[in-house]
Write a protein that holds these residues in place. Structure first.
Motif, short mmCIF file in Angstrom:
data_model
loop_
_atom_site.label_atom_id
_atom_site.label_comp_id
_atom_site.label_asym_id
_atom_site.label_seq_id
_atom_site.Cartn_x
_atom_site.Cartn_y
_atom_site.Cartn_z
N ASP A 65 0.88 -1.16 0.00
CA ASP A 65 0.00 0.00 0.00
C ASP A 65 0.92 1.20 0.00
OD1 ASP A 65 -2.87 0.73 0.01
OD2 ASP A 65 -2.21 1.99 1.67
N SER A 66 0.64 2.09 -0.91
CA SER A 66 1.60 3.18 -1.10
C SER A 66 0.88 4.47 -1.41
CB SER A 66 2.55 2.81 -2.24
OG SER A 66 1.82 2.33 -3.35
N GLY A 67 1.62 5.55 -1.39
CA GLY A 67 1.00 6.82 -1.71
C GLY A 67 1.96 7.97 -1.59
N SER A 81 -4.25 8.16 -1.91
CA SER A 81 -3.64 8.56 -3.19
C SER A 81 -4.33 7.97 -4.41
CB SER A 81 -2.16 8.17 -3.21
OG SER A 81 -1.46 8.93 -2.26
N ALA A 82 -4.83 6.72 -4.28
CA ALA A 82 -5.46 6.08 -5.44
C ALA A 82 -6.90 6.56 -5.62
CB ALA A 82 -5.44 4.56 -5.29
N ARG A 83 -7.45 7.19 -4.57
CA ARG A 83 -8.88 7.58 -4.62
C ARG A 83 -9.04 9.09 -4.59
NH1 ARG A 83 -10.02 4.22 0.65
NH2 ARG A 83 -7.77 4.00 0.67
N GLY A 143 7.18 5.30 -15.66
CA GLY A 143 6.53 5.05 -14.38
C GLY A 143 5.02 5.14 -14.47
N PHE A 144 4.39 5.51 -13.36
CA PHE A 144 2.93 5.58 -13.29
C PHE A 144 2.53 6.56 -12.19
CE2 PHE A 144 2.01 3.25 -9.34
CZ PHE A 144 3.24 2.68 -9.08
N GLY A 145 1.23 6.70 -12.01
CA GLY A 145 0.70 7.51 -10.91
C GLY A 145 1.31 8.91 -10.87
N TYR A 146 1.85 9.26 -9.72
CA TYR A 146 2.37 10.62 -9.51
C TYR A 146 3.84 10.79 -9.92
CZ TYR A 146 -1.87 10.98 -6.63
OH TYR A 146 -3.18 10.98 -6.19
N ASP A 147 4.42 9.79 -10.58
CA ASP A 147 5.85 9.85 -10.90
C ASP A 147 6.27 11.12 -11.63
OD1 ASP A 147 6.69 7.54 -9.69
OD2 ASP A 147 6.53 6.30 -11.48
P1 IMP Z 1 -2.79 1.81 -3.54
O1 IMP Z 1 -1.53 1.46 -2.80
O2 IMP Z 1 -3.18 0.75 -4.50
O3 IMP Z 1 -3.89 2.24 -2.62
O4 IMP Z 1 -2.51 3.05 -4.49
C1 IMP Z 1 -1.40 3.83 -4.37
C2 IMP Z 1 -1.52 5.04 -5.29
O5 IMP Z 1 -0.44 5.91 -4.93
C3 IMP Z 1 -1.30 4.67 -6.75
O6 IMP Z 1 -2.50 4.49 -7.44
C4 IMP Z 1 -0.55 5.89 -7.27
O7 IMP Z 1 -1.46 6.90 -7.62
C5 IMP Z 1 0.25 6.34 -6.05
N1 IMP Z 1 1.59 5.74 -6.07
C6 IMP Z 1 2.06 4.72 -5.31
N2 IMP Z 1 3.31 4.40 -5.65
C7 IMP Z 1 3.65 5.22 -6.65
C8 IMP Z 1 4.81 5.33 -7.42
O8 IMP Z 1 5.80 4.59 -7.30
N3 IMP Z 1 4.79 6.30 -8.36
C9 IMP Z 1 3.73 7.12 -8.55
N4 IMP Z 1 2.59 7.04 -7.87
C10 IMP Z 1 2.55 6.08 -6.91
#
Ligand code: IMP
Length: 198
Positions: A65-67, A81-83, A143-147
């Motif tokens: 679980d990350s954010g 972060s995902a929501r 990468g993905f997300g907020y990278d």
């Molecule tokens: P969850 O852990 O599935 O609840 O979602 C974590 C959310 O945090 C992801 O959908 C991304 O938006 C963001 N996130 C987590 N790790 C990374 C990363 O390594 N790079 C960019 N965004 C991240």
């Protein structure tokens, strides 16, 4: 050793495989449900995901679980972060909320809480963090997300090659700590090394 990857996030799947396979772990996907993340911390949510995947597959399961935690947003979006904001609008929303905020107030960090749950109920937890700032604009396609808005030393994670991101990232640090703990665990539980999931 076969471990199931407890995530539905395609960006994470790529990174999990990249980080787990050098440890001698066969990281497999499974058709698993997505449990509700009802925890109040990264660690609790990682456990919820790993425990559910382990229960459903009978295999050891690894989740993270990350954010992104932004100082100016009092640590938000954090576990949300995902929501946070509409899909496709999350990076832009962070940039908008920080519009006009100077560099010295744009501090942020990523957190990754990794949890591995074994069918016998044992678990291994590891956390990694990495610190930087929120860029003034999105840069980079990797990468993905907020990278693409998270910057270290003038470069966003979206501009980094994957090996470089792993060397610096929260997830890279968390998996390095996890690897060390896993080695210790397997040394005292040799039967678990034979697990092929067959
Ligand atoms: P969850 O852990 O599935 O609840 O979602 C974590 C959310 O945090 C992801 O959908 C991304 O938006 C963001 N996130 C987590 N790790 C990374 C990363 O390594 N790079 C960019 N965004 C991240």
């Amino acid at each position: 050793m076969k471990f199931v990857i407890a995530t539905h996030n395609p960006g994470k799947v790529v990174e999990f495989k990249r980080l787990l396979e050098p440890m001698g772990i066969e990281a497999v996907m499974a058709d698993i449900s997505e449990p509700e993340e009802t925890g109040t911390s990264f660690e609790e949510n990682a456990y919820i995901k790993a425990a559910a995947a382990c229960r459903e597959t009978g295999l050891p399961a690894v989740a993270d679980d990350s954010g992104l935690c932004v100082d100016y947003l009092n640590g938000g979006p954090g576990i949300y972060s995902a929501r946070f904001a509409q899909p496709g609008k999350r990076r832009l929303t962070v940039l908008e909320k920080l519009q006009g905020v100077p560099k010295e107030q744009r501090g942020a960090h990523f957190v990754s809480a990794v949890c591995c749950v074994f069918p016998n109920g044992d678990r291994i937890d590891a956390v990694g963090k990495c610190f930087g700032t929120i860029a003034f604009e999105s840069r980079g396609e990797n990468g993905f997300g907020y990278d693409s808005i998270f910057e270290q030393d003038g470069v966003t994670f979206g501009e980094l090659p994957s090996a470089e991101k792993d060397a610096r990232s929260h997830r890279g640090h968390a998996f390095a700590a996890f690897e060390e703990k896993l080695r210790g665990y397997l040394a005292t539980h040799p039967a678990d090394q034979k697990n092929t999931g067959d």
